[in-house]
Design an enzyme around this catalytic site. Structure first.
Site, PDB file in Angstrom:
ATOM      1  N   ASP A 258      16.554  -4.362  28.490  1.00 37.68           N
ATOM      2  CA  ASP A 258      16.903  -5.667  27.921  1.00 37.68           C
ATOM      3  C   ASP A 258      16.896  -5.646  26.394  1.00 37.68           C
ATOM      4  O   ASP A 258      16.011  -5.072  25.762  1.00 37.68           O
ATOM      5  CB  ASP A 258      15.913  -6.732  28.400  1.00 37.68           C
ATOM      6  CG  ASP A 258      15.982  -7.002  29.901  1.00 37.68           C
ATOM      7  OD1 ASP A 258      16.901  -6.481  30.552  1.00 37.68           O
ATOM      8  OD2 ASP A 258      15.123  -7.741  30.413  1.00 37.68           O
TER       9      ASP A 258
ATOM     10  N   TYR B 129      22.998  -5.451  31.852  1.00 35.40           N
ATOM     11  CA  TYR B 129      22.578  -5.647  33.248  1.00 35.40           C
ATOM     12  C   TYR B 129      23.475  -6.679  33.944  1.00 35.40           C
ATOM     13  O   TYR B 129      23.919  -6.470  35.080  1.00 35.40           O
ATOM     14  CB  TYR B 129      21.120  -6.096  33.238  1.00 35.40           C
ATOM     15  CG  TYR B 129      20.435  -6.186  34.572  1.00 35.40           C
ATOM     16  CD1 TYR B 129      19.830  -5.076  35.145  1.00 35.40           C
ATOM     17  CD2 TYR B 129      20.356  -7.404  35.255  1.00 35.40           C
ATOM     18  CE1 TYR B 129      19.171  -5.166  36.360  1.00 35.40           C
ATOM     19  CE2 TYR B 129      19.692  -7.507  36.462  1.00 35.40           C
ATOM     20  CZ  TYR B 129      19.098  -6.390  37.016  1.00 35.40           C
ATOM     21  OH  TYR B 129      18.435  -6.491  38.217  1.00 35.40           O
TER      22      TYR B 129
ATOM     23  N   TYR C 197      14.363 -13.727  40.713  1.00 36.91           N
ATOM     24  CA  TYR C 197      13.224 -13.029  40.088  1.00 36.91           C
ATOM     25  C   TYR C 197      12.189 -12.683  41.169  1.00 36.91           C
ATOM     26  O   TYR C 197      11.577 -13.567  41.750  1.00 36.91           O
ATOM     27  CB  TYR C 197      12.629 -13.888  38.977  1.00 36.91           C
ATOM     28  CG  TYR C 197      13.461 -13.797  37.711  1.00 36.91           C
ATOM     29  CD1 TYR C 197      13.052 -12.991  36.657  1.00 36.91           C
ATOM     30  CD2 TYR C 197      14.679 -14.461  37.602  1.00 36.91           C
ATOM     31  CE1 TYR C 197      13.826 -12.881  35.504  1.00 36.91           C
ATOM     32  CE2 TYR C 197      15.458 -14.357  36.463  1.00 36.91           C
ATOM     33  CZ  TYR C 197      15.019 -13.563  35.417  1.00 36.91           C
ATOM     34  OH  TYR C 197      15.799 -13.442  34.293  1.00 36.91           O
TER      35      TYR C 197
HETATM   36  N1  CAA Z   1      16.942 -18.088  25.513  1.00 41.38           N
HETATM   37  C1  CAA Z   1      17.193 -18.482  24.244  1.00 41.38           C
HETATM   38  N2  CAA Z   1      16.682 -17.873  23.175  1.00 41.38           N
HETATM   39  C2  CAA Z   1      15.853 -16.843  23.375  1.00 41.38           C
HETATM   40  C3  CAA Z   1      15.543 -16.384  24.668  1.00 41.38           C
HETATM   41  C4  CAA Z   1      16.121 -17.077  25.769  1.00 41.38           C
HETATM   42  N3  CAA Z   1      15.876 -16.702  27.039  1.00 41.38           N
HETATM   43  N4  CAA Z   1      14.726 -15.327  24.553  1.00 41.38           N
HETATM   44  C5  CAA Z   1      14.519 -15.122  23.236  1.00 41.38           C
HETATM   45  N5  CAA Z   1      15.181 -16.053  22.534  1.00 41.38           N
HETATM   46  C6  CAA Z   1      15.232 -16.190  21.099  1.00 41.38           C
HETATM   47  C7  CAA Z   1      13.849 -16.349  20.511  1.00 41.38           C
HETATM   48  O1  CAA Z   1      13.421 -17.689  20.568  1.00 41.38           O
HETATM   49  C8  CAA Z   1      14.053 -15.881  19.087  1.00 41.38           C
HETATM   50  O2  CAA Z   1      14.710 -16.866  18.359  1.00 41.38           O
HETATM   51  P1  CAA Z   1      14.441 -17.023  16.763  1.00 41.38           P
HETATM   52  O3  CAA Z   1      14.833 -15.698  16.161  1.00 41.38           O
HETATM   53  O4  CAA Z   1      15.313 -18.162  16.378  1.00 41.38           O
HETATM   54  O5  CAA Z   1      12.972 -17.300  16.648  1.00 41.38           O
HETATM   55  C9  CAA Z   1      15.032 -14.745  19.300  1.00 41.38           C
HETATM   56  O6  CAA Z   1      15.722 -14.983  20.543  1.00 41.38           O
HETATM   57  C10 CAA Z   1      14.294 -13.429  19.394  1.00 41.38           C
HETATM   58  O7  CAA Z   1      15.221 -12.404  19.450  1.00 41.38           O
HETATM   59  P2  CAA Z   1      14.734 -10.919  19.539  1.00 41.38           P
HETATM   60  O8  CAA Z   1      15.915 -10.053  19.793  1.00 41.38           O
HETATM   61  O9  CAA Z   1      13.832 -10.594  18.409  1.00 41.38           O
HETATM   62  O10 CAA Z   1      13.913 -11.096  20.883  1.00 41.38           O
HETATM   63  P3  CAA Z   1      12.780 -10.262  21.511  1.00 41.38           P
HETATM   64  O11 CAA Z   1      12.810  -8.863  21.090  1.00 41.38           O
HETATM   65  O12 CAA Z   1      11.528 -11.057  21.351  1.00 41.38           O
HETATM   66  O13 CAA Z   1      13.165 -10.337  23.061  1.00 41.38           O
HETATM   67  C11 CAA Z   1      14.548 -10.203  24.958  1.00 41.38           C
HETATM   68  C12 CAA Z   1      14.496 -10.509  23.487  1.00 41.38           C
HETATM   69  C13 CAA Z   1      14.008  -8.829  25.247  1.00 41.38           C
HETATM   70  C14 CAA Z   1      15.953 -10.280  25.437  1.00 41.38           C
HETATM   71  C15 CAA Z   1      13.704 -11.272  25.667  1.00 41.38           C
HETATM   72  O14 CAA Z   1      14.204 -12.536  25.363  1.00 41.38           O
HETATM   73  C16 CAA Z   1      13.707 -11.139  27.165  1.00 41.38           C
HETATM   74  O15 CAA Z   1      13.079 -10.254  27.740  1.00 41.38           O
HETATM   75  N6  CAA Z   1      14.412 -12.028  27.886  1.00 41.38           N
HETATM   76  C17 CAA Z   1      14.439 -12.065  29.308  1.00 41.38           C
HETATM   77  C18 CAA Z   1      15.333 -11.046  29.876  1.00 41.38           C
HETATM   78  C19 CAA Z   1      15.241 -11.158  31.373  1.00 41.38           C
HETATM   79  O16 CAA Z   1      15.194 -12.218  31.976  1.00 41.38           O
HETATM   80  N7  CAA Z   1      15.271 -10.028  32.044  1.00 41.38           N
HETATM   81  C20 CAA Z   1      15.204 -10.027  33.442  1.00 41.38           C
HETATM   82  C21 CAA Z   1      14.392  -8.846  33.893  1.00 41.38           C
HETATM   83  S1  CAA Z   1      14.092  -8.903  35.638  1.00 41.38           S
HETATM   84  C22 CAA Z   1      15.532  -8.421  36.257  1.00 41.38           C
HETATM   85  O17 CAA Z   1      16.460  -8.057  35.595  1.00 41.38           O
HETATM   86  C23 CAA Z   1      15.621  -8.462  37.755  1.00 41.38           C
HETATM   87  C24 CAA Z   1      16.629  -9.422  38.174  1.00 41.38           C
HETATM   88  O18 CAA Z   1      17.635  -9.003  38.709  1.00 41.38           O
HETATM   89  C25 CAA Z   1      16.374 -10.857  38.017  1.00 41.38           C
END
Ligand code: CAA
Length: 247
Positions: free
Chosen positions: A95, A154, A186
């Site tokens: 991710d 993904y 999830y």
């Molecule tokens: N929606 C909106 N904004 C979001 C967000 C979201 N879901 N997640 C992060 N942000 C924003 C933050 O608030 C932050 O904003 P500011 O800069 O304005 O403060 C910014 O994005 C942070 O960006 P970064 O790139 O620095 O974020 P990070 O490194 O902290 O993490 C990420 C980013 C890794 C994508 C994280 O948001 C994440 O893990 N998201 C979820 C991904 C997810 O759901 N994966 C599913 C895994 S399980 C799976 O895949 C199985 C399945 O089939 C369901």
């Protein structure tokens, strides 16, 4: 019912393991594939299953590679018989927001989650068509249906999986072979534990069922689709997501 042979790719992962267990318990002869780097831990798990009375043939190979997949499928068919049932469950996440995503993060997810479905199905399907029987289930994801922040790789691969399912369903429907998608939401597994805790918590709160799913709840849907009696279901996408996404 004759004894059917099933191959589960990613068969030693959180969801794959339970699919293997349920298939063995339902009377299938089961092969579990795992990534070669995970072979040692996978072998220990398979030994444990054998002690519990659930024999599983372990076949490590990289599903992202066409040639080694073809060889792995040949080994399985020699060892336990022609494959009647294929569950494509191998998958990874890397991710990242798109603006930070590296080609490596993109390629590894597309190779492992989408190319693998081509590689394995391509190796298994000719035998199914020849024998006029087959069941293929591709494990996609709710995030292939709705898109997810941080998962351009993904979500693209998983949406591609269902496009593949629908196309191949048209090619195989007259030959006794069904191919369907199961789209988990999830599910409690290492994949969701890789999501930062606050993000994970806000996702959990937005699930109408109020909880993450269990691997067994995905295995149950797979079990339904691979039944001999499920011959009129093909090209479908069965959502198992606690109401997280509908439609
Ligand atoms: N929606 C909106 N904004 C979001 C967000 C979201 N879901 N997640 C992060 N942000 C924003 C933050 O608030 C932050 O904003 P500011 O800069 O304005 O403060 C910014 O994005 C942070 O960006 P970064 O790139 O620095 O974020 P990070 O490194 O902290 O993490 C990420 C980013 C890794 C994508 C994280 O948001 C994440 O893990 N998201 C979820 C991904 C997810 O759901 N994966 C599913 C895994 S399980 C799976 O895949 C199985 C399945 O089939 C369901």
């Amino acid at each position: 019912m004759q004894t059917r042979v099933a191959l589960v790719t990613g068969g030693t992962g959180a969801i794959g393991r339970v699919i293997c267990q349920q298939l063995v318990e339902a009377g299938f002869r089961v092969a579990a594939n795992c990534y070669p780097g995970d072979a040692e831990a996978a072998a220990a798990w398979v030994d444990e299953e054998a002690r519990e009375g659930r024999p599983i043939h372990l076949e490590p190979f990289d599903v992202a590679d066409f040639e080694t997949t073809a060889a792995g499928v040949r080994n399985i068919e020699t060892a336990i018989g022609p494959i009647d049932v294929l569950i494509n469950a191998a998958g990874i996440t890397r991710d990242s927001r798109l603006v930070k995503m590296s080609p490596e993060q993109w390629n590894s997810v597309v190779h492992t989650n989408l190319d693998s479905v081509f590689n394995v199905t391509r190796a298994v399907l000719p035998g199914m068509l020849e024998r006029n029987y087959g069941r293929v289930v591709n494990i996609s994801s709710v995030n292939g249906q709705r898109g997810q922040f941080g998962q351009a790789n993904y979500s693209a691969a998983k949406a591609g999986v269902h496009g593949f399912t629908m196309a191949v369903a048209r090619e195989t429907a007259r030959k006794g072979v069904t191919i369907n998608t199961v789209s988990p939401g999830y599910i409690e597994s290492p994949l969701i534990m890789a999501v930062p805790e606050p993000v994970r918590e806000s996702i959990r709160e937005s699930i109408p069922a109020g909880r993450f799913g269990q691997p067994g709840e995905i295995a149950r849907a797979v079990q339904f689709l691979v039944d001999d009696q499920a011959g009129y279901i093909t090209g479908a996408d069965l959502s198992v997501n606690g109401g997280y996404h509908m439609g």
